[in-house]
Design a protein around this motif. Structure first.
Motif, PDB file in Angstrom:
ATOM      1  N   LYS A   1       0.842  -7.716   9.057  1.00  0.00           N
ATOM      2  CA  LYS A   1       1.867  -6.768   9.510  1.00  0.00           C
ATOM      3  C   LYS A   1       2.013  -5.587   8.564  1.00  0.00           C
ATOM      4  O   LYS A   1       2.140  -4.439   9.001  1.00  0.00           O
ATOM      5  N   LEU A   2       2.020  -5.845   7.275  1.00  0.00           N
ATOM      6  CA  LEU A   2       2.383  -4.800   6.317  1.00  0.00           C
ATOM      7  C   LEU A   2       1.200  -4.046   5.726  1.00  0.00           C
ATOM      8  O   LEU A   2       1.383  -2.913   5.251  1.00  0.00           O
ATOM      9  N   MET A   3       0.001  -4.622   5.788  1.00  0.00           N
ATOM     10  CA  MET A   3      -1.152  -3.965   5.164  1.00  0.00           C
ATOM     11  C   MET A   3      -2.316  -3.741   6.129  1.00  0.00           C
ATOM     12  O   MET A   3      -2.878  -2.651   6.184  1.00  0.00           O
ATOM     13  N   MET A   4      -2.684  -4.768   6.904  1.00  0.00           N
ATOM     14  CA  MET A   4      -3.850  -4.622   7.781  1.00  0.00           C
ATOM     15  C   MET A   4      -3.564  -3.710   8.967  1.00  0.00           C
ATOM     16  O   MET A   4      -4.416  -2.883   9.338  1.00  0.00           O
ATOM     17  N   MET A   5      -2.408  -3.825   9.584  1.00  0.00           N
ATOM     18  CA  MET A   5      -2.091  -2.961  10.720  1.00  0.00           C
ATOM     19  C   MET A   5      -2.035  -1.483  10.324  1.00  0.00           C
ATOM     20  O   MET A   5      -2.629  -0.646  11.006  1.00  0.00           O
ATOM     21  N   PRO A   6      -1.331  -1.105   9.252  1.00  0.00           N
ATOM     22  CA  PRO A   6      -1.366   0.316   8.880  1.00  0.00           C
ATOM     23  C   PRO A   6      -2.750   0.794   8.461  1.00  0.00           C
ATOM     24  O   PRO A   6      -3.100   1.956   8.705  1.00  0.00           O
ATOM     25  N   ALA A   7      -3.563  -0.081   7.834  1.00  0.00           N
ATOM     26  CA  ALA A   7      -4.935   0.312   7.501  1.00  0.00           C
ATOM     27  C   ALA A   7      -5.735   0.568   8.777  1.00  0.00           C
ATOM     28  O   ALA A   7      -6.519   1.536   8.861  1.00  0.00           O
ATOM     29  N   LEU A   8      -5.541  -0.274   9.779  1.00  0.00           N
ATOM     30  CA  LEU A   8      -6.204  -0.067  11.071  1.00  0.00           C
ATOM     31  C   LEU A   8      -5.724   1.226  11.723  1.00  0.00           C
ATOM     32  O   LEU A   8      -6.528   1.988  12.283  1.00  0.00           O
ATOM     33  N   ALA A   9      -4.411   1.486  11.648  1.00  0.00           N
ATOM     34  CA  ALA A   9      -3.864   2.719  12.216  1.00  0.00           C
ATOM     35  C   ALA A   9      -4.449   3.946  11.523  1.00  0.00           C
ATOM     36  O   ALA A   9      -4.765   4.954  12.169  1.00  0.00           O
ATOM     37  N   TRP A  10      -4.591   3.858  10.216  1.00  0.00           N
ATOM     38  CA  TRP A  10      -5.171   4.971   9.449  1.00  0.00           C
ATOM     39  C   TRP A  10      -6.590   5.251   9.923  1.00  0.00           C
ATOM     40  O   TRP A  10      -6.954   6.400  10.189  1.00  0.00           O
TER      41      TRP A  10
ATOM     42  N   GLU B   1       1.100  10.724  10.622  1.00  0.00           N
ATOM     43  CA  GLU B   1       2.056  10.123   9.687  1.00  0.00           C
ATOM     44  C   GLU B   1       2.898   9.058  10.372  1.00  0.00           C
ATOM     45  O   GLU B   1       3.089   7.952   9.840  1.00  0.00           O
ATOM     46  N   LEU B   2       3.401   9.379  11.563  1.00  0.00           N
ATOM     47  CA  LEU B   2       4.273   8.439  12.260  1.00  0.00           C
ATOM     48  C   LEU B   2       3.497   7.252  12.819  1.00  0.00           C
ATOM     49  O   LEU B   2       4.047   6.156  12.944  1.00  0.00           O
ATOM     50  N   LEU B   3       2.231   7.451  13.155  1.00  0.00           N
ATOM     51  CA  LEU B   3       1.396   6.331  13.601  1.00  0.00           C
ATOM     52  C   LEU B   3       1.248   5.304  12.482  1.00  0.00           C
ATOM     53  O   LEU B   3       1.429   4.095  12.699  1.00  0.00           O
ATOM     54  N   VAL B   4       0.922   5.761  11.279  1.00  0.00           N
ATOM     55  CA  VAL B   4       0.769   4.849  10.149  1.00  0.00           C
ATOM     56  C   VAL B   4       2.111   4.200   9.801  1.00  0.00           C
ATOM     57  O   VAL B   4       2.185   2.995   9.526  1.00  0.00           O
ATOM     58  N   LEU B   5       3.180   5.004   9.839  1.00  0.00           N
ATOM     59  CA  LEU B   5       4.510   4.464   9.560  1.00  0.00           C
ATOM     60  C   LEU B   5       4.882   3.398  10.579  1.00  0.00           C
ATOM     61  O   LEU B   5       5.401   2.327  10.226  1.00  0.00           O
ATOM     62  N   PHE B   6       4.630   3.667  11.855  1.00  0.00           N
ATOM     63  CA  PHE B   6       4.909   2.687  12.911  1.00  0.00           C
ATOM     64  C   PHE B   6       4.191   1.372  12.634  1.00  0.00           C
ATOM     65  O   PHE B   6       4.767   0.287  12.734  1.00  0.00           O
ATOM     66  N   ALA B   7       2.911   1.462  12.272  1.00  0.00           N
ATOM     67  CA  ALA B   7       2.120   0.253  12.022  1.00  0.00           C
ATOM     68  C   ALA B   7       2.605  -0.507  10.794  1.00  0.00           C
ATOM     69  O   ALA B   7       2.436  -1.729  10.711  1.00  0.00           O
TER      70      ALA B   7
ATOM     71  N   ALA C   1       8.204  -2.217  -0.884  1.00  0.00           N
ATOM     72  CA  ALA C   1       7.022  -1.859  -1.678  1.00  0.00           C
ATOM     73  C   ALA C   1       5.899  -1.322  -0.801  1.00  0.00           C
ATOM     74  O   ALA C   1       5.278  -0.300  -1.132  1.00  0.00           O
ATOM     75  N   THR C   2       5.629  -2.001   0.320  1.00  0.00           N
ATOM     76  CA  THR C   2       4.468  -1.600   1.122  1.00  0.00           C
ATOM     77  C   THR C   2       4.693  -0.259   1.826  1.00  0.00           C
ATOM     78  O   THR C   2       3.772   0.560   1.913  1.00  0.00           O
ATOM     79  N   LEU C   3       5.893  -0.015   2.341  1.00  0.00           N
ATOM     80  CA  LEU C   3       6.169   1.290   2.956  1.00  0.00           C
ATOM     81  C   LEU C   3       6.095   2.409   1.927  1.00  0.00           C
ATOM     82  O   LEU C   3       5.608   3.505   2.222  1.00  0.00           O
ATOM     83  N   SER C   4       6.593   2.134   0.724  1.00  0.00           N
ATOM     84  CA  SER C   4       6.474   3.122  -0.354  1.00  0.00           C
ATOM     85  C   SER C   4       5.004   3.444  -0.618  1.00  0.00           C
ATOM     86  O   SER C   4       4.633   4.604  -0.827  1.00  0.00           O
ATOM     87  N   PHE C   5       4.167   2.417  -0.609  1.00  0.00           N
ATOM     88  CA  PHE C   5       2.734   2.600  -0.827  1.00  0.00           C
ATOM     89  C   PHE C   5       2.109   3.478   0.257  1.00  0.00           C
ATOM     90  O   PHE C   5       1.379   4.432  -0.052  1.00  0.00           O
TER      91      PHE C   5
ATOM     92  N   LEU D   1       0.472   7.304   0.008  1.00  0.00           N
ATOM     93  CA  LEU D   1      -0.874   7.664   0.445  1.00  0.00           C
ATOM     94  C   LEU D   1      -0.850   8.817   1.438  1.00  0.00           C
ATOM     95  O   LEU D   1      -1.737   9.692   1.427  1.00  0.00           O
ATOM     96  N   LEU D   2       0.184   8.828   2.287  1.00  0.00           N
ATOM     97  CA  LEU D   2       0.312   9.925   3.256  1.00  0.00           C
ATOM     98  C   LEU D   2       0.710  11.237   2.596  1.00  0.00           C
ATOM     99  O   LEU D   2       0.504  12.300   3.170  1.00  0.00           O
ATOM    100  N   GLY D   3       1.317  11.136   1.409  1.00  0.00           N
ATOM    101  CA  GLY D   3       1.725  12.335   0.697  1.00  0.00           C
ATOM    102  C   GLY D   3       2.919  13.025   1.306  1.00  0.00           C
ATOM    103  O   GLY D   3       3.131  14.231   1.085  1.00  0.00           O
ATOM    104  N   VAL D   4       3.759  12.287   2.058  1.00  0.00           N
ATOM    105  CA  VAL D   4       4.909  12.912   2.727  1.00  0.00           C
ATOM    106  C   VAL D   4       6.169  12.842   1.902  1.00  0.00           C
ATOM    107  O   VAL D   4       7.195  13.428   2.258  1.00  0.00           O
TER     108      VAL D   4
END
Length: 300
Positions: A223-232, A246-252, A287-291, A295-298
């Motif tokens: 949920k917290l690492m693989m899904m956002p990596a896939l979204a990226w 940005e919002l796609l990665v945040l959503f994931a 921690a993971t959302l901060s990470f 990476l997104l630089g937002v």
């Protein structure tokens, strides 16, 4: 550090909700009432107002929705792959599998609004609202195989689905909200974010994790690492850029939703195990959302 500071106000509200429930407002019926108010009235008002009032570029939105749907199904498949690690009965695994792909819309809307204002709320609201039926289909169909419940009934009475469809329909029809109605809905929406985050904190539950810890950690990692990596990866491959990316990665990257616990309990599943996973994903998401924001630089 800037990413963490961006998240601090929202996660402080979650912590406050947990403290209020433990030390000041312990009545279960009070928080149950707040959750119903947010779920059935305030949050649908926020979604409808955002989707009905903000211009939406549907040419950009369609690829975003398709990518979000692929990420959602990716989380389901990755979570399913962890079944041998769980050591659970089928109904218990079906209950916990939700936590690999369901998402906390309250947190997503709060952060999206902070990053991109009304357009961020509208985009995240549309994406989340569009994904709610698919997340429910996956969750209810799995639970219905081993427990009880009706997929059609769950979807037809979901206020987030209804509000999303109504807001998009209003937008597509070219209607405009009169100023008093828009102000009324805005005030309801403002209350939705604050009360929704407080309710998330109040819903945090700890107890026996059950099953094998490795299986639970796998679902959290999905949920917290693989899904956002896939979204990226998918977002870049499909040429999604800017706010939408940005919002796609945040959503994931959002933690699991408390609705997973409600559904598991309603359909005879493993409520305590789901509650543990929701609580763990919410705390780990600091921690993971901060990470991911870093990476997104937002935020930096």
């Amino acid at each position: 550090m800037q990413s963490l500071l961006l998240l601090l106000p929202d996660f402080s509200l979650i912590l406050l909700g947990a403290l209020l429930r433990r030390h000041l407002l312990a009545a279960e019926n009070l928080w149950a009432g707040i959750e119903k108010l947010v779920y059935f009235v305030l949050f649908p008002a926020l979604l409808f107002n955002a989707l009905a009032s903000v211009p939406i570029d549907f040419a950009t939105t369609l690829p975003l929705f398709l990518c979000a749907l692929a990420v959602l199904f990716g989380g389901f498949v990755l979570g399913w792959a962890g079944q041998p690690l769980m050591g659970l009965a089928p109904i218990a695994f079906a209950s916990r599998l939700q936590c690999a792909y369901r998402f906390n819309t309250y947190i997503g809307i709060a952060i999206a609004g902070k990053l991109h204002g009304a357009l961020g709320v509208a985009t995240m609201g549309a994406m989340s609202g569009a994904m709610v039926p698919f997340a429910n289909i996956l969750a209810v169909s799995m639970l219905a195989r081993h427990g009880q419940g009706s997929l059609a009934r769950e979807l037809l009475r979901n206020p987030l689905v209804l509000a999303t469809l109504a807001g998009l329909g209003w937008n597509l029809a070219g209607f405009e909200l009169v100023e008093p109605a828009q102000a009324f809905l805005k005030r309801l929406g403002d209350a939705a974010v604050t009360l929704g985050l407080l309710a998330v904190g109040a819903a945090l539950r700890w107890g026996q994790v059950g099953g094998r810890l490795g299986g639970s950690l796998w679902l959290l990692a999905v949920k917290l690492m693989m899904m956002p990596a896939l979204a990226w990866w998918l977002g870049r491959a499909l040429g999604i850029e800017g706010l939408a990316f940005e919002l796609l990665v945040l959503f994931a990257a959002l933690p699991s939703a408390s609705s997973a616990y409600i559904l598991a309990m309603r359909m005879g599943g493993d409520g305590p195990g789901v509650a543990w996973l929701i609580s763990a994903s919410t705390l780990a998401a600091v921690a993971t959302l901060s990470f991911w924001l870093y990476l997104l630089g937002v935020a930096g």
